[in-house]
Design an enzyme around this catalytic site. Structure first.
Site, mmCIF file in Angstrom:
data_model
loop_
_atom_site.group_PDB
_atom_site.id
_atom_site.type_symbol
_atom_site.label_atom_id
_atom_site.label_comp_id
_atom_site.label_asym_id
_atom_site.label_seq_id
_atom_site.Cartn_x
_atom_site.Cartn_y
_atom_site.Cartn_z
ATOM 1 N N LYS A 30 -26.680 34.878 46.626
ATOM 2 C CA LYS A 30 -26.018 35.786 47.231
ATOM 3 C C LYS A 30 -26.280 37.035 47.742
ATOM 4 O O LYS A 30 -25.961 37.669 48.995
ATOM 5 C CB LYS A 30 -24.580 36.009 46.436
ATOM 6 C CG LYS A 30 -23.580 37.128 46.517
ATOM 7 C CD LYS A 30 -22.825 36.622 47.730
ATOM 8 C CE LYS A 30 -21.774 37.768 48.373
ATOM 9 N NZ LYS A 30 -20.800 37.344 49.313
ATOM 10 N N CYS A 43 -19.566 45.025 51.588
ATOM 11 C CA CYS A 43 -20.529 43.831 51.203
ATOM 12 C C CYS A 43 -21.744 44.369 51.259
ATOM 13 O O CYS A 43 -22.639 44.717 50.726
ATOM 14 C CB CYS A 43 -20.261 42.580 51.611
ATOM 15 S SG CYS A 43 -18.842 41.690 51.214
HETATM 16 N N1 SAJ Z 1 -22.800 44.558 62.045
HETATM 17 C C1 SAJ Z 1 -23.691 45.126 63.065
HETATM 18 N N2 SAJ Z 1 -24.465 44.192 63.745
HETATM 19 C C2 SAJ Z 1 -24.194 42.736 63.590
HETATM 20 C C3 SAJ Z 1 -23.267 42.091 62.666
HETATM 21 C C4 SAJ Z 1 -22.606 43.153 62.092
HETATM 22 O O1 SAJ Z 1 -23.630 46.206 62.890
HETATM 23 O O2 SAJ Z 1 -24.997 42.203 64.390
HETATM 24 C C5 SAJ Z 1 -21.746 45.216 61.416
HETATM 25 C C6 SAJ Z 1 -20.281 45.002 61.373
HETATM 26 O O3 SAJ Z 1 -19.844 45.719 62.648
HETATM 27 C C7 SAJ Z 1 -19.808 45.589 59.960
HETATM 28 C C8 SAJ Z 1 -20.969 45.235 59.049
HETATM 29 O O4 SAJ Z 1 -21.892 45.021 59.785
HETATM 30 O O5 SAJ Z 1 -19.745 47.080 60.368
HETATM 31 C C9 SAJ Z 1 -20.454 43.972 58.345
HETATM 32 O O6 SAJ Z 1 -19.893 43.073 59.154
HETATM 33 P P1 SAJ Z 1 -20.325 41.481 58.742
HETATM 34 O O7 SAJ Z 1 -19.328 40.602 59.796
HETATM 35 O O8 SAJ Z 1 -21.840 41.187 59.045
HETATM 36 O O9 SAJ Z 1 -20.127 41.091 57.436
HETATM 37 P P2 SAJ Z 1 -18.929 41.334 56.501
HETATM 38 O O10 SAJ Z 1 -19.042 42.398 55.571
HETATM 39 O O11 SAJ Z 1 -17.522 41.386 57.023
HETATM 40 O O12 SAJ Z 1 -19.130 39.784 55.520
HETATM 41 C C10 SAJ Z 1 -20.399 39.585 54.757
HETATM 42 C C11 SAJ Z 1 -20.763 38.172 55.082
HETATM 43 N N3 SAJ Z 1 -22.043 37.824 54.891
HETATM 44 C C12 SAJ Z 1 -22.856 37.353 55.757
HETATM 45 O O13 SAJ Z 1 -22.757 37.105 56.700
HETATM 46 C C13 SAJ Z 1 -24.314 37.286 55.337
HETATM 47 C C14 SAJ Z 1 -19.849 37.185 54.436
HETATM 48 O O14 SAJ Z 1 -20.086 35.881 54.667
HETATM 49 C C15 SAJ Z 1 -19.660 37.498 52.900
HETATM 50 O O15 SAJ Z 1 -18.875 36.622 52.381
HETATM 51 C C16 SAJ Z 1 -19.000 38.916 52.924
HETATM 52 O O16 SAJ Z 1 -20.176 39.746 53.437
HETATM 53 C C17 SAJ Z 1 -19.241 39.026 51.352
HETATM 54 O O17 SAJ Z 1 -18.157 38.965 50.801
HETATM 55 O O18 SAJ Z 1 -20.299 39.254 50.739
#
Ligand code: SAJ
Length: 418
Positions: free
Chosen positions: A205, A259
């Protein structure tokens, strides 16, 4: 169908409880916060997640989901409590896991199964939770089942991903694993992998979120480098991703949520052994500073400037502000207050009284620049022609690359993007 007690009714526990109830389990949902329990009993949902309200209502109306004022005996105890992060020690705070464990140890009977879904440092299930549960006098793995089955759902798409995502079940012994598989199999359409070691599941995870965080850091560093060559980073990344083995993520104002900015630290839980991973964290945290650099490039300095930050949520189309880059940026801009910089933050999705938010029109009136920090649909359709006249200086820094640059330039805006 089984009796299930879900401990913790937040972003993970509530949809999981509703899912299990909608698959005919008799579910008791407990949350330590009485206000959450009472809102749920009144038919309300305390979280803003697409489809969740209807999903919970369906579960409540079926009679399969009841809200309880304390944990109850059940064949399955599913623990979905938060694991906050101590920013100073860089360690997980396991207080809620421990107190849920103590509650379950009072209820557990031979043959029951305990599932920990909360994200935790490696070793927590066996070294922290198991001894607490064994205060019951029962032995994990033989008298009762114990597994870690980490949640992996994406806020904004939780209900679909609860079904479609692959799951990993790390159990303390084979009977624990078999019991947990029976719980998840009916609703999970993804693959369920099992391993006879909860620590593996905990570790997997954490490396999933770490992979994403490090990949975003690479994109962010690339964006800064592209800027020095006056290359558009998004175009470069799109072209690079045409290669069959390249999958760069997108740059932005940094990484928020509960996360990605936290889970990488859980990997060594305060030991200070991280190298690339901690550097990636620093790169991502530095992106608000980069947005300020871009502002200063256009404005010369921040002295006496009025800046409108659009986006208090940590990402697009959610109302969640935890570790939000937009809020962090606003705080960093406030630190320039001694030179007369003022900051207004607007986010139509967020209603957090602690953040002193305003609306987009008020924030941008007489502003010297806009910084866009969340890719909300509502921001993609902002009309530059309607905004240009009310700004003191029409400048926009688009950290999420969501606006049509040509259109905004034609309207009279100076545009910078990450
Ligand atoms: N972000 C970027 N660039 C990207 C993708 C995201 O800057 O290419 C930023 C987003 O704007 C945001 C942050 O990253 O600020 C996190 O957003 P996210 O959509 O990547 O993830 P979370 O935090 O909403 O959810 C993550 C997910 N993990 C993965 O995709 C590996 C989700 O599947 C998990 O269940 C969740 O963390 C968790 O609960 O751990």
């Amino acid at each position: 169908m089984s009796e299930v007690c879900v401990h913790g009714l937040g972003y993970i526990g509530l949809p999981t409880a509703a899912m299990l109830a909608n698959y005919d389990h008799r579910v008791a949902g407990y949350d330590a916060n009485p206000a959450v329990r009472s809102r749920l009993r009144d038919g309300e949902v305390h979280l803003d997640e697409p489809g969740l309200r209807a999903f919970v209502t369906q579960a409540r109306e079926s009679g399969n989901l009841r809200i309880v004022d304390e944990g109850v005996p059940a064949s399955y105890h599913v623990i979905c409590v938060p694991t906050p992060f101590d920013h100073e020690t860089k360690q997980a705070d396991l207080e809620y896991v421990e107190s849920a464990g103590r509650a379950v140890s009072e209820l557990i009977r031979p043959g029951d199964t305990v599932v920990l879904e909360s994200t935790v440092p490696p070793g927590t299930t066996t070294d922290v939770l198991a001894p607490i549960l064994e205060e019951s006098g029962l032995v994990s793995g033989s008298d009762f089942g114990l597994v870690h089955c980490p949640e992996t759902v994406l806020p904004g798409d939780i209900i679909a991903e609860l079904r479609s995502n692959d799951r990993i079940i790390g159990g303390i012994a084979q009977p624990s694993i078999d019991a947990a598989v029976q719980l998840y199999e009916p609703f999970v359409t993804g693959e369920i992998s099992t391993v006879e070691d909860p620590t593996v599941a905990e570790f997997v995870k954490l490396i999933q979120n770490t992979y994403r965080d490090v990949n975003i850091a690479l994109a962010n560093e690339i964006a800064r480098l592209a800027g020095t060559h006056e290359i558009d980073s998004r175009t470069a990344i799109e072209l690079a991703n045409g290669h069959p083995r390249v999958e760069l993520h997108q740059p932005g104002p940094g990484v928020g949520g509960h996360c990605l900015p936290i889970d990488p630290w859980f990997l060594d839980d305060g030991m200070g052994t991280l190298n690339l991973i901690s550097t990636a964290r620093a790169v991502n945290d530095g992106m608000t500073g980069y947005a300020i650099e871009l502002l200063c490039d256009v404005l010369g300095s921040l002295d006496g400037r009025r800046i409108a930050v659009l986006g208090a949520a940590y990402k697009g189309n959610v109302d969640d502000t935890r570790n939000s880059p937009g809020v962090k940026l606003a705080r960093e801009l406030h630190a320039h207050g001694d030179v007369g910089t003022t900051v207004a933050v607007a986010d139509p999705l967020v209603s957090d009284p602690t953040l002193a938010l305003t609306d987009v029109e008020t924030a941008t009136t007489d502003a010297d620049a806009i910084v866009l920090t969340a890719d909300h649909d509502a921001f993609k359709t902002l009309d530059p022609n309607a905004m240009v006249d009310r700004m003191r200086r029409p400048v926009i820094v688009d950290t999420k690359a969501i606006i049509d640059t040509d259109k905004w330039q034609t309207a009279g805006f100076e545009v910078r993007r990450i």
